[in-house]
Design an enzyme around this catalytic site. Sequence first.
Site, mmCIF file in Angstrom:
data_model
loop_
_atom_site.group_PDB
_atom_site.id
_atom_site.type_symbol
_atom_site.label_atom_id
_atom_site.label_comp_id
_atom_site.label_asym_id
_atom_site.label_seq_id
_atom_site.Cartn_x
_atom_site.Cartn_y
_atom_site.Cartn_z
ATOM 1 C CE LYS A 122 -3.745 2.171 7.602
ATOM 2 N NZ LYS A 122 -4.591 3.009 6.762
ATOM 3 C CB THR A 136 -7.500 -4.943 1.802
ATOM 4 O OG1 THR A 136 -6.590 -4.603 2.852
ATOM 5 C CG2 THR A 136 -7.418 -3.893 0.713
ATOM 6 C CG HIS A 168 -4.769 10.142 3.129
ATOM 7 N ND1 HIS A 168 -5.812 9.938 4.014
ATOM 8 C CD2 HIS A 168 -3.818 9.227 3.459
ATOM 9 C CE1 HIS A 168 -5.507 8.937 4.835
ATOM 10 N NE2 HIS A 168 -4.306 8.479 4.523
ATOM 11 C CG ASP A 177 -2.029 0.982 1.162
ATOM 12 O OD1 ASP A 177 -2.355 1.421 0.043
ATOM 13 O OD2 ASP A 177 -2.579 1.327 2.222
ATOM 14 C CG ASP A 184 -5.709 0.137 3.867
ATOM 15 O OD1 ASP A 184 -5.838 -0.915 4.505
ATOM 16 O OD2 ASP A 184 -4.772 0.940 4.029
ATOM 17 N NE ARG A 229 -8.069 6.127 9.751
ATOM 18 C CZ ARG A 229 -7.310 5.998 8.681
ATOM 19 N NH1 ARG A 229 -6.048 5.632 8.787
ATOM 20 N NH2 ARG A 229 -7.801 6.231 7.493
ATOM 21 C CD GLU A 272 -8.059 12.293 4.701
ATOM 22 O OE1 GLU A 272 -7.709 13.180 3.917
ATOM 23 O OE2 GLU A 272 -8.229 11.106 4.336
ATOM 24 C CD GLU A 294 -6.385 4.552 4.836
ATOM 25 O OE1 GLU A 294 -5.894 5.385 5.606
ATOM 26 O OE2 GLU A 294 -5.720 3.664 4.274
ATOM 27 C CD GLN A 296 -3.209 4.526 10.872
ATOM 28 O OE1 GLN A 296 -4.426 4.449 10.699
ATOM 29 N NE2 GLN A 296 -2.407 5.082 9.983
ATOM 30 C CD GLU A 319 -5.406 2.818 -0.120
ATOM 31 O OE1 GLU A 319 -4.564 2.299 -0.880
ATOM 32 O OE2 GLU A 319 -5.309 2.853 1.111
#
Length: 438
Positions: free
Chosen positions: A263, A267, A144, A137, A243, A247, A384, A209, A250, A211
């Site tokens: 993560k 996926t 971002h 990834d 993905d 959080r 975000e 996420e 993380q 992507e």
Amino acid sequence: MPSILIDETHDPARESWVESANGHGDFPIQNLPLGVFSRGGDAPRGGVAIGDMILDLGKLALSGLLKGPAADAAEAAAAPSLNAMLALGAEPRRALRRCISALLAKDAPERAQVEPMLVPMAEVQMHLPAHVSDYTDFYVGIHHATNIGSLFRPDNPLLPNYKHVPIGYHGRASTIRPTGAEVIRPQGQTKAPTADAPSFGPIAKLDYELELGVWMATGNDLGTRIPIGEALDHVAGLTLLNDWSARDIQAWEYQPLGPFLAKNFLTTVSPWLITLEALAPFRRAQPPRPEGDPQPLPYLWDEADLREGAFSLDLEVYLSSAAMREKHIAPMRLSHGPASNMYWTIAQMVAHHASNGCQMQTGDLLGSGTISGPEHGSQGSLMEITRNGKDAVELPTGETRTFLEDGDELSLAGRFTADGAVSIGFGQCTGVVAPAKV
Ligand SMILES: O=C(O)/C=C/C(=O)CC(=O)CC(=O)O
Ligand SMILES: [Ca+2]
Ligand SMILES: [Mg+2]
């Protein structure tokens, strides 16, 4: 770099005798994406999406309708994964596309022979198009990287290497799934900044996420590099990729080695591989680097890549809570923006990945990194949008969200558009959140 090859398969006037393909949002005859499907528990095999039907490549391979490289490609695709077909490289794949486009075109004399090879999409189960050899990834969405960097590291959002190195991390291939896989809320070790000690349990900050995924067709030998000018010859095509991210795991685990259990629990990808050849009309110049940004090293720099290394692609994210679905309220759009916010091109990602002699292989999957725009409404993750849970999003039911709740359905969508071309899309990339298995 293969230059843009626009041919009769992109002709906007071409229609199909498969009526549902004409005007189809994702799969008109100009798309012809590759996938692997099964029906009623039979053996998975390759297929091509056309409208709301799938052309069975196993049957096409046996039909005698194809010759030469196109026949080789269809024969290799009559398998539970497309790896053998992808490994043949671009030419047989393109030959197969040209033949299928002709066979499915309105007035094709072979219609009566091809029609029995069609399977309704509604009756199949989709699988991954290829066995995933390895998954990496990247982090090429500069907005971002800036947004999330400022939430994780307020003093130091965009680290000084960002504009020199396409940053990435090695993900996990065993947890890639096609659309529809349930998103089991992970458990993990977390520690709020205010807590004295870490604890273990179902996570609270489940995020997505947005992507792009890149499927590799062919690799390189260990110890050799992939020159940037040849990088796209190694790429088969694109997919949407979510993905899923924890959080709270993380924030606690990521220093100093980067994402790990935050993560790798799941996926999700859209199951159709949109080939590079289908994307020819949608290639665009890479937006110029902002004034004052450093010139990348020569191994990452190719003029042809800059002329056509980006894509004219619009991306969207939709959320629907269980209560919204119960009340038949349409999914709410969380974000919308162009895919032009990628600081590095796909060719730069591939050339960089192999630049140390790392062996890339058929079936490797590369994530672009989260694609966010600079403005509110175009960010590709809830972290975000809600500024790490500070600003809740209100749903049409009056419910609010800072991160994903059990029962939420999250969908990504992408559409390629260009003047004079029929637009094409990826199909579904969706997951519903299920409670943790405590
Ligand atoms: O520490 C950070 O800056 C955050 C990194 C990520 O969230 C990693 C990631 O998955 C990259 C991406 O999707 O852009
Ligand atoms: Ca990511
Ligand atoms: Mg993931």
